[in-house]
Motif scaffolding. Sequence first.
Motif, short mmCIF file in Angstrom:
data_model
loop_
_atom_site.label_atom_id
_atom_site.label_comp_id
_atom_site.label_asym_id
_atom_site.label_seq_id
_atom_site.Cartn_x
_atom_site.Cartn_y
_atom_site.Cartn_z
N LYS A 61 0.82 -1.21 0.00
CA LYS A 61 0.00 0.00 0.00
C LYS A 61 0.86 1.27 0.00
O LYS A 61 0.61 2.19 -0.76
N SER A 62 1.85 1.30 0.88
CA SER A 62 2.68 2.50 0.98
C SER A 62 3.52 2.69 -0.28
O SER A 62 3.68 3.81 -0.77
N THR A 63 4.05 1.59 -0.80
CA THR A 63 4.86 1.66 -2.00
C THR A 63 4.01 2.13 -3.18
O THR A 63 4.43 2.99 -3.97
N GLY A 97 5.72 3.46 10.52
CA GLY A 97 6.89 3.38 9.67
C GLY A 97 6.65 3.61 8.19
O GLY A 97 7.53 3.36 7.36
N ASP A 98 5.46 4.07 7.85
CA ASP A 98 5.14 4.21 6.43
C ASP A 98 5.95 5.29 5.73
O ASP A 98 6.03 5.32 4.51
N ARG A 99 6.53 6.17 6.51
CA ARG A 99 7.32 7.25 5.91
C ARG A 99 8.52 6.73 5.14
O ARG A 99 8.98 7.37 4.21
N VAL A 146 -5.76 8.24 1.92
CA VAL A 146 -5.84 7.70 3.28
C VAL A 146 -5.47 6.22 3.23
O VAL A 146 -6.20 5.42 2.67
N GLU A 147 -4.31 5.89 3.77
CA GLU A 147 -3.87 4.48 3.79
C GLU A 147 -4.22 3.83 5.11
O GLU A 147 -3.87 4.35 6.17
N THR A 148 -4.93 2.71 5.05
CA THR A 148 -5.25 1.98 6.27
C THR A 148 -4.97 0.50 6.06
O THR A 148 -5.09 -0.01 4.95
MG LIG Z 1 2.06 0.76 4.75
#
Ligand SMILES: [Mg+2]
Lengths: 311, 133
Positions: A61-63, A97-99, A146-148
């Motif tokens: 998701k974050s990537t 840690g998504d940063r 919005v990432e969940t």
């Molecule tokens: Mg993530």
Amino acid sequence: MKNNPEFIINGILSGDRSVLARGITIVENDLNGAEEIISKIEEKTGNAFILGITGPPGAGKSTFTSSFVTELRKQNLKIGIIAVDPSSPFTGGAVLGDRIRMRVHTKDENVFMRSLGSRGALGGLSLKTSRIVSLMDAFGMDVIIVETVGVGQSETEISKTADMTAVILAPGFGDDIQALKAGILEIADIFVVNKSDLAGADKLELELKQTLKLNYTDTSIPVIKCCSTRDDDFENVYSEIKKRVDYFKKEKILDERRLNRKRRDIYDLIKSEIEKITEEKIKKLGGIDSILNMTDGKVYLTEELKNLVKM
Amino acid sequence: MKKIKVIVAKPGLDGHDRGAKVIARALRDAGFEVIYTGIRQTPEDIAVIAQEEDADVIAMSLLSGAHNTLFPKVVELLKEKGLGDRLVVGGGVIPESDIPFLKEKGIKEIFTPGSKTEELINFIKENVKCDEE
Ligand SMILES: [Mg+2]
Ligand SMILES: Nc1nc2c(ncn2[C@@H]2O[C@H](COP(=O)(O)OP(=O)(O)O)[C@@H](O)[C@H]2O)c(=O)[nH]1
């Protein structure tokens, strides 16, 4: 830094990033001034498009978000990112840690990212997310992502904050579609099959399409396959999502979603007010133990207790 | 109640982040909200992250020996962003003789390799300014 609502509102409307950050802290923690800030900022919202991104941990998701933001930045859009991660239910602490995956955007003045611990907030998380979205919207963001994590009830709940939700799957992380958390499939407006560079992505895509055919009347739900660790696929990802957005606008689905969001948020707001009243009431009645004394240690609503509660 | 928010950052070029991750987890277990930035962050990155997250504490860990330039640089950038009131602490392989200089530059405390994470946790609890009103 000052917390006074007028200072915060002016700062947000004039594009001060530090003040936006403080405003978010205020609404997130329900500090003094939160209601005033929200009430004055509401009229400046409605411009941003809110995209929810959810899926199992590790699906990418974050990537995906980072590569998608790179594409959106080519269109010169201003981006807000809210990354929600679970907090420990025991200590309330969290490591967010998504940063790490979004670092290419850190120095970009037109991208503002904020991490949010889910904190086990009872029912309050989606409301708070909505409010943070409002502040970013008023700040001038064009797209807010919005990432969940798509695991628990509360996480799927937040997806209702979004105008549109993309569910991200990847081989090895939910390739068994039957085993996927009930509810996570139902909230998808778009599916992304990520990690197309890995074996198993084609099979996942096929199974997903079959499942959709069997279970859904809305056959228009797109399935986008991509590799998020490269930028190559994202022109296509953008145009597929754009098509979906246009469809949502044309069919007035967007308006309906936004109205539903308001309904749910005001419901949650009332619920959290009642929760506060409950706490006060219990205190007034001398605390939980003296209430238990009143009922002889039994857990039921005596007539006496019922009357005391209503008083 | 507002949670204490801590940025755990690794400026500089060394690529080891096991220590930083251990610290991040210990802070989480103490009930803090920790934002972990990953390795090789520039002072500019760290300041932006502290700004966007509205962090109360910035904890930096450094093994590469560039602390005398990188730590004060972060403090300076924070001030530029109106975040001069945040608690900045540092850790890592730092000679005793550098500590007075770093403190003078606004790093509130230095934790050398022998120190326990409880010391860091207590220091944060005692010194953080979490204006809650
Ligand atoms: Mg993530
Ligand atoms: N091979 C491959 N790995 C990916 C891809 N997208 C993400 N990853 C990796 O998957 C892991 C989890 O990614 P992350 O974005 O943190 O997942 P999240 O937990 O869903 O946010 C990381 O190691 C990423 O580098 C992809 O398209 N292909």
